[in-house]
Design a protein around this motif. Structure first.
Motif, PDB file in Angstrom:
ATOM      1  N   ALA A   1      41.590  34.053  47.839  1.00 16.15           N
ATOM      2  CA  ALA A   1      40.120  33.208  47.870  1.00 16.15           C
ATOM      3  C   ALA A   1      39.291  33.608  46.734  1.00 16.15           C
ATOM      4  O   ALA A   1      38.702  32.701  46.092  1.00 16.15           O
ATOM      5  CB  ALA A   1      39.500  33.584  49.370  1.00 16.15           C
ATOM      6  N   ALA A   2      39.458  35.081  46.451  1.00 15.52           N
ATOM      7  CA  ALA A   2      38.399  35.406  45.281  1.00 15.52           C
ATOM      8  C   ALA A   2      38.944  34.717  43.932  1.00 15.52           C
ATOM      9  O   ALA A   2      38.159  34.370  43.156  1.00 15.52           O
ATOM     10  CB  ALA A   2      38.498  36.895  45.339  1.00 15.52           C
ATOM     11  N   ILE A   3      40.216  34.792  43.843  1.00 17.12           N
ATOM     12  CA  ILE A   3      40.761  33.980  42.361  1.00 17.12           C
ATOM     13  C   ILE A   3      40.416  32.778  42.665  1.00 17.12           C
ATOM     14  O   ILE A   3      40.067  32.324  41.276  1.00 17.12           O
ATOM     15  CB  ILE A   3      42.136  34.482  42.420  1.00 17.12           C
ATOM     16  N   LEU A   4      40.729  32.019  43.583  1.00  9.74           N
ATOM     17  CA  LEU A   4      40.401  30.525  43.587  1.00  9.74           C
ATOM     18  C   LEU A   4      38.966  30.237  43.352  1.00  9.74           C
ATOM     19  O   LEU A   4      38.578  29.300  42.533  1.00  9.74           O
ATOM     20  CB  LEU A   4      40.784  30.039  44.872  1.00  9.74           C
TER      21      LEU A   4
ATOM     22  N   ALA B   1      28.304  34.820  35.668  1.00 12.94           N
ATOM     23  CA  ALA B   1      27.784  35.587  36.684  1.00 12.94           C
ATOM     24  C   ALA B   1      27.960  34.718  38.336  1.00 12.94           C
ATOM     25  O   ALA B   1      28.361  35.415  39.279  1.00 12.94           O
ATOM     26  CB  ALA B   1      26.344  35.865  36.825  1.00 12.94           C
ATOM     27  N   PHE B   2      27.650  33.562  38.122  1.00 11.57           N
ATOM     28  CA  PHE B   2      27.959  32.772  39.683  1.00 11.57           C
ATOM     29  C   PHE B   2      29.386  32.814  39.859  1.00 11.57           C
ATOM     30  O   PHE B   2      29.877  32.621  40.939  1.00 11.57           O
ATOM     31  CB  PHE B   2      27.483  31.152  39.121  1.00 11.57           C
ATOM     32  N   SER B   3      30.239  32.468  39.196  1.00  8.35           N
ATOM     33  CA  SER B   3      31.601  32.833  39.374  1.00  8.35           C
ATOM     34  C   SER B   3      32.073  33.822  39.854  1.00  8.35           C
ATOM     35  O   SER B   3      32.889  34.004  40.847  1.00  8.35           O
ATOM     36  CB  SER B   3      32.671  32.488  38.076  1.00  8.35           C
ATOM     37  N   LEU B   4      31.544  34.947  39.376  1.00  7.37           N
ATOM     38  CA  LEU B   4      31.811  36.262  40.011  1.00  7.37           C
ATOM     39  C   LEU B   4      31.016  36.323  41.415  1.00  7.37           C
ATOM     40  O   LEU B   4      31.842  37.013  42.260  1.00  7.37           O
ATOM     41  CB  LEU B   4      31.243  37.491  39.150  1.00  7.37           C
ATOM     42  N   TYR B   5      29.936  35.813  41.498  1.00  8.69           N
ATOM     43  CA  TYR B   5      29.370  36.045  42.925  1.00  8.69           C
ATOM     44  C   TYR B   5      30.201  35.379  43.963  1.00  8.69           C
ATOM     45  O   TYR B   5      30.498  35.353  44.881  1.00  8.69           O
ATOM     46  CB  TYR B   5      27.938  35.437  42.946  1.00  8.69           C
ATOM     47  N   ALA B   6      30.683  33.991  43.559  1.00 13.16           N
ATOM     48  CA  ALA B   6      31.483  33.151  44.503  1.00 13.16           C
ATOM     49  C   ALA B   6      32.701  33.658  44.684  1.00 13.16           C
ATOM     50  O   ALA B   6      33.204  33.592  45.709  1.00 13.16           O
ATOM     51  CB  ALA B   6      31.683  31.819  43.424  1.00 13.16           C
ATOM     52  N   ALA B   7      33.287  34.256  43.783  1.00 13.95           N
ATOM     53  CA  ALA B   7      34.320  35.304  44.310  1.00 13.95           C
ATOM     54  C   ALA B   7      34.293  36.365  45.173  1.00 13.95           C
ATOM     55  O   ALA B   7      35.073  36.551  46.045  1.00 13.95           O
ATOM     56  CB  ALA B   7      35.158  35.807  42.824  1.00 13.95           C
ATOM     57  N   TYR B   8      33.241  36.939  44.752  1.00  9.82           N
ATOM     58  CA  TYR B   8      33.041  38.038  45.797  1.00  9.82           C
ATOM     59  C   TYR B   8      32.513  37.449  47.166  1.00  9.82           C
ATOM     60  O   TYR B   8      33.116  38.111  48.250  1.00  9.82           O
ATOM     61  CB  TYR B   8      31.438  38.774  45.415  1.00  9.82           C
ATOM     62  N   ASP B   9      31.961  36.350  47.186  1.00 10.08           N
ATOM     63  CA  ASP B   9      31.384  35.841  48.321  1.00 10.08           C
ATOM     64  C   ASP B   9      32.777  35.226  49.362  1.00 10.08           C
ATOM     65  O   ASP B   9      32.840  35.466  50.423  1.00 10.08           O
ATOM     66  CB  ASP B   9      30.512  34.634  48.409  1.00 10.08           C
ATOM     67  N   ALA B  10      33.871  34.477  48.506  1.00  8.04           N
ATOM     68  CA  ALA B  10      35.049  34.030  48.968  1.00  8.04           C
ATOM     69  C   ALA B  10      35.725  35.297  49.690  1.00  8.04           C
ATOM     70  O   ALA B  10      36.283  35.228  50.721  1.00  8.04           O
ATOM     71  CB  ALA B  10      35.690  33.252  48.129  1.00  8.04           C
ATOM     72  N   TYR B  11      35.922  36.268  48.936  1.00  8.19           N
ATOM     73  CA  TYR B  11      36.514  37.697  49.421  1.00  8.19           C
ATOM     74  C   TYR B  11      36.042  38.088  50.796  1.00  8.19           C
ATOM     75  O   TYR B  11      36.574  38.265  51.535  1.00  8.19           O
ATOM     76  CB  TYR B  11      36.407  38.641  48.096  1.00  8.19           C
TER      77      TYR B  11
END
Length: 71
Positions: free
Chosen positions: A7-10, A57-67
């Motif tokens: 999920a984080a990678i996606l 930064a948004f992509s990193l946050y989205a990855a964290y949130d999905a994880y």
């Protein structure tokens, strides 16, 4: 049950995809719309490196949130 790392990678590569994979379609659509807005701001209006940093930064946050959602 969704795999957190997948999920984080996606979501890192396409923000919103990991959220949708984890089961929250509505949040995934919102994240994807924010991504489109950031891309439009970066290409049409600002054309600066600041938008690129915000996008990363948004992509990193989205990855964290999905994880977190998948756990």
């Amino acid at each position: 049950m969704a795999n957190g790392i997948l999920a984080a990678i996606l979501s890192f590569f396409i923000p919103g995809l990991g959220q949708a994979y984890a089961g929250d379609i509505k949040k995934g659509i919102i994240f994807f719309i924010v991504l489109i807005v950031l891309i439009l701001l970066g290409t049409v209006i600002f054309r600066s490196w600041i938008i690129s940093i915000i996008n990363i930064a948004f992509s990193l946050y989205a990855a964290y949130d999905a994880y977190q959602m998948a756990q």
